[in-house]
Motif scaffolding. Structure first.
Motif, PDB file in Angstrom:
ATOM      1  N   GLN A 122      31.365  37.007  51.245  1.00 34.89           N
ATOM      2  CA  GLN A 122      31.547  38.417  51.575  1.00 34.89           C
ATOM      3  C   GLN A 122      32.312  39.184  50.494  1.00 34.89           C
ATOM      4  OE1 GLN A 122      29.945  39.558  54.294  1.00 34.89           O
ATOM      5  NE2 GLN A 122      29.254  37.429  54.439  1.00 34.89           N
ATOM      6  N   ALA A 123      32.478  38.593  49.311  1.00 34.08           N
ATOM      7  CA  ALA A 123      33.204  39.266  48.225  1.00 34.08           C
ATOM      8  C   ALA A 123      32.561  40.619  47.923  1.00 34.08           C
ATOM      9  CB  ALA A 123      33.208  38.394  46.980  1.00 34.08           C
ATOM     10  N   GLU A 124      33.398  41.626  47.765  1.00 29.03           N
ATOM     11  CA  GLU A 124      32.928  42.998  47.551  1.00 29.03           C
ATOM     12  C   GLU A 124      32.675  43.271  46.072  1.00 29.03           C
ATOM     13  OE1 GLU A 124      32.390  45.518  49.656  1.00 29.03           O
ATOM     14  OE2 GLU A 124      33.043  44.628  51.549  1.00 29.03           O
ATOM     15  N   VAL A 125      31.606  44.046  45.803  1.00 24.52           N
ATOM     16  CA  VAL A 125      31.278  44.478  44.449  1.00 24.52           C
ATOM     17  C   VAL A 125      31.157  45.993  44.452  1.00 24.52           C
ATOM     18  CG1 VAL A 125      29.678  44.285  42.516  1.00 24.52           C
ATOM     19  CG2 VAL A 125      29.966  42.357  44.078  1.00 24.52           C
ATOM     20  N   VAL A 126      31.787  46.665  43.468  1.00 21.94           N
ATOM     21  CA  VAL A 126      31.708  48.125  43.368  1.00 21.94           C
ATOM     22  C   VAL A 126      31.345  48.502  41.937  1.00 21.94           C
ATOM     23  CG1 VAL A 126      33.389  48.497  45.213  1.00 21.94           C
ATOM     24  CG2 VAL A 126      34.178  48.360  42.846  1.00 21.94           C
ATOM     25  N   ASP A 127      30.767  49.686  41.764  1.00 16.82           N
ATOM     26  CA  ASP A 127      30.420  50.181  40.439  1.00 16.82           C
ATOM     27  C   ASP A 127      31.671  50.640  39.701  1.00 16.82           C
ATOM     28  OD1 ASP A 127      27.695  49.737  40.737  1.00 16.82           O
ATOM     29  OD2 ASP A 127      27.386  51.670  41.730  1.00 16.82           O
ATOM     30  N   TYR A 128      31.621  50.542  38.388  1.00  8.23           N
ATOM     31  CA  TYR A 128      32.791  50.853  37.560  1.00  8.23           C
ATOM     32  C   TYR A 128      33.247  52.303  37.709  1.00  8.23           C
ATOM     33  CZ  TYR A 128      30.147  53.642  34.184  1.00  8.23           C
ATOM     34  OH  TYR A 128      29.414  54.633  33.594  1.00  8.23           O
ATOM     35  N   ASP A 129      32.327  53.227  38.024  1.00  6.75           N
ATOM     36  CA  ASP A 129      32.706  54.638  38.106  1.00  6.75           C
ATOM     37  C   ASP A 129      33.030  55.069  39.538  1.00  6.75           C
ATOM     38  OD1 ASP A 129      30.136  54.420  39.038  1.00  6.75           O
ATOM     39  OD2 ASP A 129      29.313  56.064  37.846  1.00  6.75           O
ATOM     40  N   ILE A 131      37.128  42.761  37.351  1.00  5.97           N
ATOM     41  CA  ILE A 131      37.736  42.567  38.657  1.00  5.97           C
ATOM     42  C   ILE A 131      38.966  43.464  38.741  1.00  5.97           C
ATOM     43  CG2 ILE A 131      39.128  40.620  37.845  1.00  5.97           C
ATOM     44  CD1 ILE A 131      38.857  39.390  40.640  1.00  5.97           C
ATOM     45  N   VAL A 132      39.211  44.010  39.931  1.00  6.74           N
ATOM     46  CA  VAL A 132      40.418  44.795  40.177  1.00  6.74           C
ATOM     47  C   VAL A 132      41.104  44.193  41.395  1.00  6.74           C
ATOM     48  CG1 VAL A 132      41.327  47.021  40.937  1.00  6.74           C
ATOM     49  CG2 VAL A 132      39.594  46.940  39.147  1.00  6.74           C
ATOM     50  N   THR A 133      42.392  43.917  41.266  1.00  2.00           N
ATOM     51  CA  THR A 133      43.160  43.310  42.350  1.00  2.00           C
ATOM     52  C   THR A 133      44.220  44.280  42.846  1.00  2.00           C
ATOM     53  OG1 THR A 133      44.868  42.361  40.922  1.00  2.00           O
ATOM     54  CG2 THR A 133      42.833  41.079  41.215  1.00  2.00           C
ATOM     55  N   THR A 134      44.819  43.941  43.958  1.00  4.38           N
ATOM     56  CA  THR A 134      45.915  44.776  44.466  1.00  4.38           C
ATOM     57  C   THR A 134      47.065  44.802  43.469  1.00  4.38           C
ATOM     58  OG1 THR A 134      46.705  42.839  45.702  1.00  4.38           O
ATOM     59  CG2 THR A 134      45.379  44.458  46.904  1.00  4.38           C
ATOM     60  N   ALA A 135      47.248  43.730  42.728  1.00  3.85           N
ATOM     61  CA  ALA A 135      48.306  43.696  41.711  1.00  3.85           C
ATOM     62  C   ALA A 135      48.016  44.708  40.603  1.00  3.85           C
ATOM     63  CB  ALA A 135      48.437  42.289  41.126  1.00  3.85           C
ATOM     64  N   LEU A 141      38.669  55.189  42.692  1.00  2.18           N
ATOM     65  CA  LEU A 141      39.585  54.133  43.118  1.00  2.18           C
ATOM     66  C   LEU A 141      40.077  54.354  44.538  1.00  2.18           C
ATOM     67  CD1 LEU A 141      41.202  51.577  42.420  1.00  2.18           C
ATOM     68  CD2 LEU A 141      42.996  53.071  41.509  1.00  2.18           C
ATOM     69  N   PHE A 142      40.321  55.615  44.916  1.00  2.14           N
ATOM     70  CA  PHE A 142      40.816  55.895  46.258  1.00  2.14           C
ATOM     71  C   PHE A 142      39.844  55.416  47.329  1.00  2.14           C
ATOM     72  CE2 PHE A 142      43.299  59.094  43.884  1.00  2.14           C
ATOM     73  CZ  PHE A 142      44.565  58.743  44.328  1.00  2.14           C
ATOM     74  N   GLU A 143      38.553  55.393  47.010  1.00  6.06           N
ATOM     75  CA  GLU A 143      37.551  55.000  47.985  1.00  6.06           C
ATOM     76  C   GLU A 143      37.577  53.498  48.278  1.00  6.06           C
ATOM     77  OE1 GLU A 143      33.805  56.317  46.541  1.00  6.06           O
ATOM     78  OE2 GLU A 143      34.265  58.454  46.732  1.00  6.06           O
ATOM     79  N   VAL A 144      38.153  52.706  47.392  1.00  4.01           N
ATOM     80  CA  VAL A 144      38.148  51.255  47.592  1.00  4.01           C
ATOM     81  C   VAL A 144      39.531  50.705  47.915  1.00  4.01           C
ATOM     82  CG1 VAL A 144      36.173  50.989  46.049  1.00  4.01           C
ATOM     83  CG2 VAL A 144      38.472  50.710  45.137  1.00  4.01           C
ATOM     84  N   LEU A 145      40.521  51.586  48.074  1.00  3.01           N
ATOM     85  CA  LEU A 145      41.870  51.105  48.389  1.00  3.01           C
ATOM     86  C   LEU A 145      41.903  50.359  49.716  1.00  3.01           C
ATOM     87  CD1 LEU A 145      44.202  54.034  47.236  1.00  3.01           C
ATOM     88  CD2 LEU A 145      43.767  51.847  46.100  1.00  3.01           C
ATOM     89  N   GLY A 146      41.132  50.837  50.703  1.00  2.00           N
ATOM     90  CA  GLY A 146      41.084  50.146  51.999  1.00  2.00           C
ATOM     91  C   GLY A 146      40.533  48.743  51.858  1.00  2.00           C
ATOM     92  N   THR A 147      39.473  48.598  51.066  1.00  2.00           N
ATOM     93  CA  THR A 147      38.892  47.273  50.833  1.00  2.00           C
ATOM     94  C   THR A 147      39.879  46.363  50.112  1.00  2.00           C
ATOM     95  OG1 THR A 147      36.668  48.220  50.714  1.00  2.00           O
ATOM     96  CG2 THR A 147      36.969  46.036  49.764  1.00  2.00           C
ATOM     97  N   LEU A 148      40.564  46.911  49.113  1.00  2.00           N
ATOM     98  CA  LEU A 148      41.551  46.121  48.377  1.00  2.00           C
ATOM     99  C   LEU A 148      42.682  45.664  49.297  1.00  2.00           C
ATOM    100  CD1 LEU A 148      41.739  48.134  45.042  1.00  2.00           C
ATOM    101  CD2 LEU A 148      41.156  45.720  45.252  1.00  2.00           C
ATOM    102  N   GLN A 149      43.077  46.536  50.211  1.00  2.00           N
ATOM    103  CA  GLN A 149      44.150  46.175  51.140  1.00  2.00           C
ATOM    104  C   GLN A 149      43.738  45.009  52.032  1.00  2.00           C
ATOM    105  OE1 GLN A 149      45.341  49.357  53.738  1.00  2.00           O
ATOM    106  NE2 GLN A 149      47.277  48.380  54.284  1.00  2.00           N
ATOM    107  N   GLN A 150      42.447  44.995  52.422  1.00  2.00           N
ATOM    108  CA  GLN A 150      41.955  43.946  53.312  1.00  2.00           C
ATOM    109  C   GLN A 150      41.630  42.656  52.571  1.00  2.00           C
ATOM    110  OE1 GLN A 150      38.592  45.574  55.364  1.00  2.00           O
ATOM    111  NE2 GLN A 150      39.800  47.023  56.563  1.00  2.00           N
TER     112      GLN A 150
END
Length: 470
Positions: free
Chosen positions: A310-317, A345-349, A320-329
């Motif tokens: 279930q790993a999430e993939v998002v486009d580079y553009d 890859i982008v992590t919460t860190a 960031l605000f739209e994926v903060l919820g996913t990153l939190q989870q």
């Protein structure tokens, strides 16, 4: 008298020329004013693959009027998009100037060549205008390579350096205008990636059978003049790509062993690892959590048992605000580049680090602001402060960094502080702080340089050491 009028006209023409190459997009009106096209000029957009032709004319005010429907547009791209019902098309390379038998883009290039030559002659090769000629020639070379299907690749940092910029700050509008005037765009968007990410200098296609045209790497292309209709000039988003260098991710194949995955994670101090069966085919991720859960379920564990599909993939553009919820989870997301490959890859860190970088200057500036107001309020009466500010204020809480400089530049006010410091050096650093403040408050996507943060920190320390003397 006539000579004076002629000189005045020459000065106006020179000023107009400077304006055109000073970071503004060329418009159809500019071509009309330069006499390169005429009122009523017939334009034609032919989509040869499907055998459809769209006609238009140039109006007296420099708009493009479609023959079908009579709608008028300032932007050639917008006119072509509406005429053909397409989501994206480069109108400058789509519209043919019928009587001249050449594309509108070619006419635009002629105008730019004329302007550059005229400015160089009128300015007698002043340094500033030589710099503009250098940029113009450089972009012409890039356009030539793009037209030959061998586009130039350059890092965002080096691209900005062509304009003498070190970050995507105040120069961005000028850079985008210069690129657009030469029919160029970057792939990926130079706004949406890190400073060290390479981008292609390419041209968006002028025609496509699809509803949305794509560039040579597979992403949707943005018309070079879309901003003419109020499109993308105000683009201050922080994107996922601004945090990921898009230089690839550490990965294992689906047939690798669990020991290999664990070893790679240990060697690189990673908390997760991509599982790829090809650059664009993400099978999932292996994480310390998924490994622990797999081992809890059964004693003998293979890599396949520990894959989180279930790993999430998002486009580079992606914003960031739209994926903060996913990153939190989920703690991380994988990032697709412009070719749809899993490249980052982008992590919460990462997010915490970036927002920490953005927040630190705010904290220091807020402290500086409050301390300077406290000092001036203690050392000077309000009437003196208001007089030196040279504007109406009702309290010291309304003072700005510009006001601090105007007040402290006054020798009498400075002497009231009783500081054994050099006023000129102090004011010089205060001006540097003001410029840093302006950059921070404009929310540029690039981190404030560490030396700038150090200047804020040291200035705060100095104020705290001397504030009691005031």
């Amino acid at each position: 008298m006539a000579g004076g009028a002629e000189t005045e006209r020459d000065d106006e023409a020179a000023a107009r020329s400077m304006y055109l190459i000073g970071g503004r997009r060329v418009t159809v009106s500019d071509l009309l004013e330069a006499g390169l096209i005429r009122v009523g000029e017939a334009l034609r957009f032919r989509r040869s693959r499907i055998g459809v032709t769209y006609d238009a004319t140039v109006t007296e005010s420099g708009l493009i009027r479609l023959e079908a429907g009579g709608e008028e547009f300032r932007s050639p791209s917008r006119a072509a998009m509406v005429a053909a019902g397409m989501r994206a098309v480069d109108g400058w390379r789509a519209w043919l100037v019928v009587d001249q038998d050449r594309m509108l883009d070619t006419v635009r290039q002629e105008l730019l060549d004329r302007v550059i030559s005229r400015v160089a002659a009128e300015a007698n090769q002043r340094n500033e205008d030589s710099e503009r000629r250098r940029i113009h020639d450089r972009l012409r070379q890039a356009r030539k390579r793009a037209d030959e299907h061998a586009p130039e690749r350059i890092s965002v940092r080096d691209l900005l350096a062509l304009w003498g910029a070190s970050d995507r700050g105040d120069q961005v509008s000028r850079i985008e205008a210069d690129l657009a005037n030469h029919g160029l765009t970057t792939s990926p968007s130079f706004r949406a990636v890190t400073l060290d990410t390479p981008v292609w200098l390419t041209t968006p296609p002028s025609d496509s059978e699809d509803a949305a045209t794509t560039d040579l790497s597979g992403t949707e292309a943005v018309p070079a003049d879309e901003d003419d209709e109020g499109g993308r000039d105000l683009d201050v988003r922080l994107t996922v790509g601004n945090l990921s260098p898009l230089q690839g991710v550490e990965s294992v194949g689906p047939n690798s062993t669990l020991q290999e995955a664990i070893t790679r994670m240990e060697l690189n101090d990673y908390s997760q690892l991509a599982v790829l069966s090809g650059p664009r085919n993400l099978r999932g991720a292996v994480t310390w959590r998924s490994i622990a859960q797999a081992m809890h379920r059964k004693a003998s564990v293979r890599l396949a048992d520990a894959i989180d599909a279930q790993a999430e993939v998002v486009d580079y553009d992606r914003d960031l605000f739209e994926v903060l919820g996913t990153l939190q989870q989920r703690d991380f997301v994988f990032v697709r580049d412009e070719s749809k490959a899993i490249a980052g890859i982008v992590t919460t860190a990462d997010v915490a680090q970036r927002y920490g970088q953005m927040a630190m200057p705010f904290f220091h500036l807020g402290e500086l602001d409050q301390t300077l107001r406290w000092i001036l309020n203690r050392a000077l009466d309000f009437e003196t402060v208001q007089r030196l500010c040279n504007r109406r204020i009702s309290s010291v809480d309304q003072l700005t960094f510009g006001d601090y400089r105007r007040v402290l530049e006054n020798k009498e006010a400075w002497d009231r502080l009783g500081w054994p410091l050099d006023r000129a050096s102090f004011i010089c650093r205060l001006e540097e702080i003001r410029n840093i403040r302006n950059k921070v408050m404009h929310f540029h996507p690039d981190p404030i340089p560490e030396d700038a943060v150090d200047k804020l920190r040291r200035f705060n320390k100095l104020l705290h050491r001397y504030r009691e003397r005031a």
